[in-house]
Design an enzyme around this catalytic site. Sequence first.
Site, short mmCIF file in Angstrom:
data_model
loop_
_atom_site.label_atom_id
_atom_site.label_comp_id
_atom_site.label_asym_id
_atom_site.label_seq_id
_atom_site.Cartn_x
_atom_site.Cartn_y
_atom_site.Cartn_z
N HIS A 83 0.82 -1.22 0.00
CA HIS A 83 0.00 0.00 0.00
C HIS A 83 0.85 1.26 0.00
CE1 HIS A 83 0.25 -0.04 4.57
NE2 HIS A 83 0.26 1.27 4.37
N ASP A 219 0.97 -7.67 2.21
CA ASP A 219 1.15 -6.22 2.04
C ASP A 219 2.65 -5.90 1.94
OD1 ASP A 219 0.85 -3.51 1.89
OD2 ASP A 219 -0.44 -3.33 3.64
N SER A 653 4.11 2.32 8.38
CA SER A 653 3.82 1.34 7.33
C SER A 653 5.08 1.01 6.56
CB SER A 653 2.77 1.89 6.38
OG SER A 653 1.52 2.00 7.01
#
Length: 719
Positions: A83, A219, A653
């Site tokens: 992402h 991810d 992230s």
Amino acid sequence: MKKLILSVAILLSVLMVKADEGMWLLSLLNKNYSNMQEMGLTLSVEDIYSINEASMKDAVVIFGRGCTGEIISNQGLMLTNHHCGYGNIQALSTPENNILANGFWAKTFADELPCDGLTAAFFIRMEDVTDYMLNEINEEMSEQQRGAIINKHTKELEKEHSENNKYRVRIANMFNGNAYYMFIYQVYNDVRLVGVPPESMGKFGGETDNWTWPRHTADFALFRVYTDTDGNPAEYSEDNIPLVPKWFFPISTSGIKEGDFAMILGFPGSTDRFLTSYGVKMAISEKNPTIVKVRDAKLTSWRAFRESDPVIDLQYASKYAGISNYWKYYIGQTKQLINNEVFDKKKDIEENFQNWVYRNDKKEYYYVIPDIAGAYEELSKYEKFTNLYSQAIFGGPEIFSLISSYRSLHELLQKQEKDTLTTTEAKQFESWFKSNQTRLENFFKNYNIKVDKATTAKLFELYYKETTPQQRPQAFNDAIAVWEEDFNKLTNDLFNRTIFADKNLIEAFLQNPSVEDLNQDLAYLWYTQFTDLYHQTIEPVAEQREKLNKANRLFIRGLLEMNPDKLYAPNANSQIRLTYGKVGGYPIKDGLKADYYTTLAGVLAKEDPDNREFIVPEKLKHLYRTEDYGVYAENGQIRVNFLTDHDITGGNSGSPVINAKGELIGCAFDGNWEAMSGDIFFEPNLQRCINVDIRYVLFIIDKFGEAKHIIDEMNLVYD
């Protein structure tokens, strides 16, 4: 005054290294070291952070505009989240070669794909600059005067330490301006895509699973940093070579178990843990619901078009993901602020503070809480309007985002027509045209006028219903009356009378641009009128913001003074931090406990061929059915995601999850629903970080992507 500043700085240096919340500054890790050793760490502090020697911090980067990445080979290979790279992957995709949907694995260096505008910023060092920044400041100054001095000192330090723009210098305030640290980075501009699984895996679970546990998401994405032939940062060139890093992460294949020590290095974006009860109340009642309502309208409109047209689906994939992520975040934050009784917890802190102030006759703090309360009382009158404008107008119609850059052109054109352009302004004029061509290309590559029209009509109608006539430009009110509240007709009229929805019309205008033509463009006029009215309306906010900033700074200083032995941590501010803890699940409702890992079997259990969020590629199903797991299984299972109790937030992230020996065991990518209030109040029993197991990453690269050559350049540790 200087004596007070020094005493506060000393106090902060002690408190910042004891915080149970755990977003640690690297230069103070030696005071955490014994605790980390007790939990299982076998490394030295210098292994993690050293200025003069290669250390772990040299392998962690700011990826793009605000994620984290880590170097995992001696050839500049970088791991981050799917992402985080989503926008770059989408930009490289076309309907004919849809990398986003199909995935991509470069077979050679030459096959790796340059990512326009993508950067990797390596952390060099940090320094406490509190004394320098607060020199010349006294308590009698206004916030504006204080801010002017802070800005002056910031520019001085940036100029001194950038070494003629060799380095990026950031001055970050800690504890709302009670302390300051300087962070120095070196930025690399040639970053290329190496490998990524298809979106169905990299975003498995989509909106449904976002911010929740259990997760089954691959991810991750792989990029590579390139340099010139001398090893220096450089713009893209075919002659560039892979980065030879100072340090890179070895990768553990031995797995994890509950209770194992783990730590995360990364760049957490923003927390607001000193927010008062008044701020919590405003978030629950005004800010969050407004943001959710506007974003929901936009997402609903975009979703309908994406489902009906594959070209639009690709064009709007990245934009949709960006809005959707924090749409759900604000829903969850509001719910958990209430469920976790954060308002009451903040109220208790404020009452204890006020009692301490009166009991100890701390005159400098007498009016802190009343000033905070008074400021929020005034600010709350504007909060809904402020967020309606920012979400539905400034961040609403896509053409408005393009028009925003033309206001500076308008000013320069006015001066040019009057022949009053200075030499500096003439350079700005030239620079604007150079950057505008790229801006136009990027905008129209992912733009569809039908989508923008339909969405604009919805947003205009929502804005109209949620505001008073005084909060809308008169021209907008007049148009609503003319079109009898038919927002589709109103929007069609707007788009028929503007150049900004048509690239050819814009380019024709730019052949001979004039102030008169801009002034006659209806969309440009509406944008400027909305913006001017917004600034006029919120003018009283500036005074209240100053009042609140000062009161918050004093409140935090007072808390530190009141509780010298209490465990505090500075808010996240996008600069490098370390958090440490353990692998483990957490208690959920009714006495149930969430397990700490998920498996590939769970991916297949969630499969739904009719739901794009839960599609499982046939090849992955084949690998599961045949148990073709290679060396990446544990007890006959492929583990997918796992939990740690780390203190993380947006910006973390892509952060490396590291074991006690300094080996990579995973890649952080999300938080859990039950602790969505954590950016405002840390919940140690609930807050968890969701990570991709590094063995799942290796399994997908090797078995699914058939890209064993990528794994071969890594340092895999088998023990």
